[in-house]
Design a protein around this motif. Structure first.
Motif, PDB file in Angstrom:
ATOM      1  N   ALA A 174      86.241   9.062 -11.328  1.00  0.00           N
ATOM      2  CA  ALA A 174      86.470  10.449 -10.921  1.00  0.00           C
ATOM      3  C   ALA A 174      85.141  11.158 -10.657  1.00  0.00           C
ATOM      4  CB  ALA A 174      87.263  11.187 -11.994  1.00  0.00           C
ATOM      5  N   TYR A 175      84.141  10.896 -11.471  1.00  0.00           N
ATOM      6  CA  TYR A 175      82.823  11.497 -11.282  1.00  0.00           C
ATOM      7  C   TYR A 175      82.226  11.074  -9.940  1.00  0.00           C
ATOM      8  CZ  TYR A 175      77.911  12.615 -11.938  1.00  0.00           C
ATOM      9  OH  TYR A 175      76.644  13.091 -11.765  1.00  0.00           O
ATOM     10  N   VAL A 176      82.307   9.783  -9.628  1.00  0.00           N
ATOM     11  CA  VAL A 176      81.781   9.281  -8.356  1.00  0.00           C
ATOM     12  C   VAL A 176      82.530   9.911  -7.185  1.00  0.00           C
ATOM     13  CG1 VAL A 176      81.527   7.231  -6.903  1.00  0.00           C
ATOM     14  CG2 VAL A 176      80.953   7.108  -9.330  1.00  0.00           C
ATOM     15  N   LEU A 177      83.854   9.983  -7.263  1.00  0.00           N
ATOM     16  CA  LEU A 177      84.639  10.595  -6.192  1.00  0.00           C
ATOM     17  C   LEU A 177      84.273  12.061  -5.998  1.00  0.00           C
ATOM     18  CD1 LEU A 177      88.131   9.013  -6.846  1.00  0.00           C
ATOM     19  CD2 LEU A 177      86.599   8.546  -4.930  1.00  0.00           C
ATOM     20  N   ARG A 178      84.009  12.777  -7.102  1.00  0.00           N
ATOM     21  CA  ARG A 178      83.609  14.190  -6.997  1.00  0.00           C
ATOM     22  C   ARG A 178      82.262  14.309  -6.294  1.00  0.00           C
ATOM     23  NH1 ARG A 178      86.098  18.156  -6.049  1.00  0.00           N
ATOM     24  NH2 ARG A 178      84.471  18.450  -4.565  1.00  0.00           N
ATOM     25  N   GLN A 179      81.339  13.391  -6.586  1.00  0.00           N
ATOM     26  CA  GLN A 179      80.025  13.396  -5.942  1.00  0.00           C
ATOM     27  C   GLN A 179      80.164  13.143  -4.437  1.00  0.00           C
ATOM     28  OE1 GLN A 179      77.187  14.279  -7.699  1.00  0.00           O
ATOM     29  NE2 GLN A 179      78.770  14.650  -9.224  1.00  0.00           N
ATOM     30  N   VAL A 180      81.026  12.215  -4.067  1.00  0.00           N
ATOM     31  CA  VAL A 180      81.266  11.915  -2.648  1.00  0.00           C
ATOM     32  C   VAL A 180      81.910  13.122  -1.974  1.00  0.00           C
ATOM     33  CG1 VAL A 180      82.585  10.471  -1.041  1.00  0.00           C
ATOM     34  CG2 VAL A 180      81.414   9.429  -2.995  1.00  0.00           C
TER      35      VAL A 180
ATOM     36  N   ASP B 155      81.646  16.200  -2.715  1.00  0.00           N
ATOM     37  CA  ASP B 155      80.657  17.274  -2.564  1.00  0.00           C
ATOM     38  C   ASP B 155      79.726  17.045  -1.383  1.00  0.00           C
ATOM     39  OD1 ASP B 155      81.688  18.654  -4.708  1.00  0.00           O
ATOM     40  OD2 ASP B 155      80.180  17.921  -6.132  1.00  0.00           O
ATOM     41  N   MET B 156      79.603  15.812  -0.914  1.00  0.00           N
ATOM     42  CA  MET B 156      78.742  15.515   0.235  1.00  0.00           C
ATOM     43  C   MET B 156      79.422  15.827   1.561  1.00  0.00           C
ATOM     44  SD  MET B 156      76.635  12.066  -0.662  1.00  0.00           S
ATOM     45  CE  MET B 156      77.907  11.060  -1.369  1.00  0.00           C
ATOM     46  N   TRP B 157      80.766  15.939   1.569  1.00  0.00           N
ATOM     47  CA  TRP B 157      81.499  16.204   2.804  1.00  0.00           C
ATOM     48  C   TRP B 157      81.390  17.654   3.208  1.00  0.00           C
ATOM     49  CZ3 TRP B 157      86.412  13.127   1.170  1.00  0.00           C
ATOM     50  CH2 TRP B 157      86.220  11.794   1.509  1.00  0.00           C
ATOM     51  N   ASP B 158      81.354  17.881   4.495  1.00  0.00           N
ATOM     52  CA  ASP B 158      81.367  19.224   5.052  1.00  0.00           C
ATOM     53  C   ASP B 158      82.726  19.849   4.711  1.00  0.00           C
ATOM     54  OD1 ASP B 158      82.048  21.264   7.048  1.00  0.00           O
ATOM     55  OD2 ASP B 158      80.189  20.676   8.013  1.00  0.00           O
ATOM     56  N   PRO B 159      82.752  21.075   4.206  1.00  0.00           N
ATOM     57  CA  PRO B 159      84.038  21.682   3.842  1.00  0.00           C
ATOM     58  C   PRO B 159      84.996  21.860   5.008  1.00  0.00           C
ATOM     59  CG  PRO B 159      82.244  23.269   3.650  1.00  0.00           C
ATOM     60  CD  PRO B 159      81.622  21.939   3.935  1.00  0.00           C
TER      61      PRO B 159
END
Length: 60
Positions: free
Chosen positions: A44-50, A52-56
């Motif tokens: 879940a932590y890794v998915l949250r980091q990914v 956060d990198m995406w353009d909203p």
């Protein structure tokens, strides 16, 4: 989605994967996920980091 593509991924050394497909209902999704050697909180932590990198606006 109007375009369908097939993607091959070599996951022999993957700790986890998540596949998100359009769901059976409008606006719904179907999720396939698995992990080996990675806890749910760590994944879940890794998915949250990914995420956060995406353009909203979905531009990336």
């Amino acid at each position: 989605m109007s375009d369908t593509t097939i993607t091959a991924v070599d996951g022999t050394d993957a700790l986890a994967f998540v596949i998100i497909r359009p769901g059976a209902t409008e606006g719904g999704v179907s999720i396939e996920a698995a992990a080996k050697g990675l806890s749910k909180p760590a994944a879940a932590y890794v998915l949250r980091q990914v995420a956060d990198m995406w353009d909203p606006e979905g531009g990336k």
